[in-house]
Design a protein around this motif. Structure first.
Motif, mmCIF file in Angstrom:
data_model
loop_
_atom_site.group_PDB
_atom_site.id
_atom_site.type_symbol
_atom_site.label_atom_id
_atom_site.label_comp_id
_atom_site.label_asym_id
_atom_site.label_seq_id
_atom_site.Cartn_x
_atom_site.Cartn_y
_atom_site.Cartn_z
ATOM 1 N N PHE A 1 54.517 54.655 71.916
ATOM 2 C CA PHE A 1 54.771 53.246 71.632
ATOM 3 C C PHE A 1 55.599 52.654 72.770
ATOM 4 O O PHE A 1 56.614 53.229 73.167
ATOM 5 C CB PHE A 1 55.544 53.089 70.314
ATOM 6 C CG PHE A 1 54.840 53.637 69.108
ATOM 7 C CD1 PHE A 1 53.908 52.879 68.423
ATOM 8 C CD2 PHE A 1 55.119 54.923 68.650
ATOM 9 C CE1 PHE A 1 53.254 53.393 67.306
ATOM 10 C CE2 PHE A 1 54.480 55.437 67.537
ATOM 11 C CZ PHE A 1 53.545 54.663 66.859
ATOM 12 N N ILE B 1 57.595 49.334 73.233
ATOM 13 C CA ILE B 1 58.018 48.303 72.289
ATOM 14 C C ILE B 1 59.278 47.594 72.780
ATOM 15 O O ILE B 1 60.198 48.214 73.319
ATOM 16 C CB ILE B 1 58.311 48.930 70.907
ATOM 17 C CG1 ILE B 1 57.072 49.656 70.375
ATOM 18 C CG2 ILE B 1 58.805 47.881 69.920
ATOM 19 C CD1 ILE B 1 55.865 48.778 70.124
ATOM 20 N N GLY C 1 59.177 43.781 67.974
ATOM 21 C CA GLY C 1 57.904 44.504 67.975
ATOM 22 C C GLY C 1 57.996 45.871 67.314
ATOM 23 O O GLY C 1 56.980 46.526 67.073
ATOM 24 N N ILE C 2 59.210 46.289 66.980
ATOM 25 C CA ILE C 2 59.417 47.586 66.344
ATOM 26 C C ILE C 2 58.907 47.621 64.908
ATOM 27 O O ILE C 2 58.660 48.707 64.357
ATOM 28 C CB ILE C 2 60.923 47.959 66.369
ATOM 29 C CG1 ILE C 2 61.144 49.445 66.031
ATOM 30 C CG2 ILE C 2 61.718 47.077 65.414
ATOM 31 C CD1 ILE C 2 60.553 50.415 67.027
ATOM 32 N N VAL D 1 55.854 49.649 64.053
ATOM 33 C CA VAL D 1 56.112 51.028 64.478
ATOM 34 C C VAL D 1 56.873 51.784 63.390
ATOM 35 O O VAL D 1 56.606 52.962 63.131
ATOM 36 C CB VAL D 1 56.902 51.046 65.802
ATOM 37 C CG1 VAL D 1 57.163 52.480 66.259
ATOM 38 C CG2 VAL D 1 56.160 50.265 66.882
ATOM 39 N N TYR E 1 61.704 52.119 73.428
ATOM 40 C CA TYR E 1 62.104 50.963 72.624
ATOM 41 C C TYR E 1 63.168 50.185 73.377
ATOM 42 O O TYR E 1 64.308 50.625 73.506
ATOM 43 C CB TYR E 1 62.606 51.480 71.271
ATOM 44 C CG TYR E 1 63.074 50.462 70.269
ATOM 45 C CD1 TYR E 1 62.699 49.114 70.344
ATOM 46 C CD2 TYR E 1 63.887 50.856 69.209
ATOM 47 C CE1 TYR E 1 63.140 48.207 69.392
ATOM 48 C CE2 TYR E 1 64.323 49.950 68.250
ATOM 49 C CZ TYR E 1 63.946 48.629 68.352
ATOM 50 O OH TYR E 1 64.378 47.718 67.409
ATOM 51 N N VAL F 1 51.015 49.013 71.490
ATOM 52 C CA VAL F 1 51.913 47.973 71.991
ATOM 53 C C VAL F 1 51.890 46.808 71.006
ATOM 54 O O VAL F 1 50.827 46.232 70.748
ATOM 55 C CB VAL F 1 51.490 47.474 73.394
ATOM 56 C CG1 VAL F 1 52.508 46.462 73.909
ATOM 57 C CG2 VAL F 1 51.343 48.634 74.365
ATOM 58 N N PHE F 2 53.062 46.477 70.450
ATOM 59 C CA PHE F 2 53.203 45.338 69.545
ATOM 60 C C PHE F 2 54.282 44.410 70.100
ATOM 61 O O PHE F 2 55.262 44.870 70.680
ATOM 62 C CB PHE F 2 53.650 45.786 68.149
ATOM 63 C CG PHE F 2 52.727 46.730 67.436
ATOM 64 C CD1 PHE F 2 51.687 46.248 66.653
ATOM 65 C CD2 PHE F 2 52.914 48.097 67.515
ATOM 66 C CE1 PHE F 2 50.846 47.120 65.966
ATOM 67 C CE2 PHE F 2 52.091 48.984 66.841
ATOM 68 C CZ PHE F 2 51.051 48.492 66.066
ATOM 69 N N GLY F 3 54.122 43.097 69.870
ATOM 70 C CA GLY F 3 55.174 42.172 70.264
ATOM 71 C C GLY F 3 54.645 40.834 70.720
ATOM 72 O O GLY F 3 53.463 40.516 70.531
ATOM 73 N N THR G 1 46.597 47.187 71.088
ATOM 74 C CA THR G 1 47.609 46.130 71.167
ATOM 75 C C THR G 1 47.494 45.135 70.030
ATOM 76 O O THR G 1 46.412 44.915 69.472
ATOM 77 C CB THR G 1 47.498 45.356 72.505
ATOM 78 O OG1 THR G 1 46.251 44.652 72.551
ATOM 79 C CG2 THR G 1 47.608 46.276 73.701
#
Length: 236
Positions: free
Chosen positions: A111, A113, A117-118, A121, A141, A204-206, A230
């Protein structure tokens, strides 16, 4: 409103000075996949009211009886509605959405992040822990300061499971915690900290800019483009 789920607030949990989690018990069982999100609706009469109806990732495992969402509270009208919620208050939720999800057959994941964005996760790692999967997890992170959301949970999970590794990055100050790294997620750090990165599925998040930067970083490094998943947070 069609496809709505009524849920009652059971608990609020302070994660940082401005990030808070909200746990709800739905009236009916809600199935979702780790990594998915919902829409929390304060204006059921006007679903196009994007000021009061916003998308939030689940920050709890699908194995839990409750549904948890987490938000960095701002001065927005939506954040004020969240601040006003009291245990027992009811809200409307839309069913689970999103295709950037974890699968039980993902044996090695990483991850990349930043900040809020966590949230998805946490859903994924808690799911891995609850199901006692043997998935190898590495999380980079990044946060601006050492006021880090879910740090206690992440520390506990990696202490209990040697297949989970978390690396904290702090960008705006020299971290006091020796387990934190001063800086940003870079190609050098990816290669150094993520063992067998060529074999991993990356998540990948955010915010869109962060997601694009990390996606491009993965491709520049040589990660398999078919294993880079993503999800951009829009309008949060």
């Amino acid at each position: 409103m069609e496809n709505k789920i009524k849920a009652s607030l059971s608990e609020r949990i302070k994660r940082t000075k401005d990030i808070e989690s909200f746990r709800f018990f739905p009236e009916v069982r809600v199935d979702f996949l780790p990594g998915q999100f919902t829409q929390l609706i304060f204006d059921s009469d006007n679903l196009r009211n994007h000021q009061l109806n916003k998308y939030l990732s689940f920050s709890s495992s699908p194995t839990k009886q409750y549904l948890e969402v987490t938000k960095r509270l701002s001065e927005s009208e939506f954040s004020q509605k969240l601040r006003d919620l009291k245990p027992g208050d009811k809200v409307d939720l839309k069913p689970a959405m999103g295709s950037c999800v974890f699968s039980d057959d993902n044996k090695k994941v990483a991850f990349l992040i930043g900040g809020i964005g966590i949230t998805p996760v946490i859903s994924i790692i808690e799911y891995i822990e609850n199901k006692r999967l043997k998935t190898n997890v590495i999380l980079l992170y990044s946060n601006r300061t050492e006021d880090i959301a879910f740090k206690e949970e992440l520390d506990n999970w990696q202490a209990a499971n040697d297949t989970i590794k978390v690396f904290y990055l702090v960008t705006d100050c020299e971290p006091k915690d020796q387990s934190c790294i001063n800086g940003v997620i870079s190609q050098e750090l990816l290669v150094e900290k993520i063992e067998r990165w060529k074999d991993r599925t990356f998540f990948v998040f955010g915010p869109p800019s962060m997601v694009k930067a990390m996606h491009d970083l993965c491709l520049k490094t040589g990660c398999d483009k078919n294993k880079v998943k993503t999800e951009s947070f829009i309008g949060y």
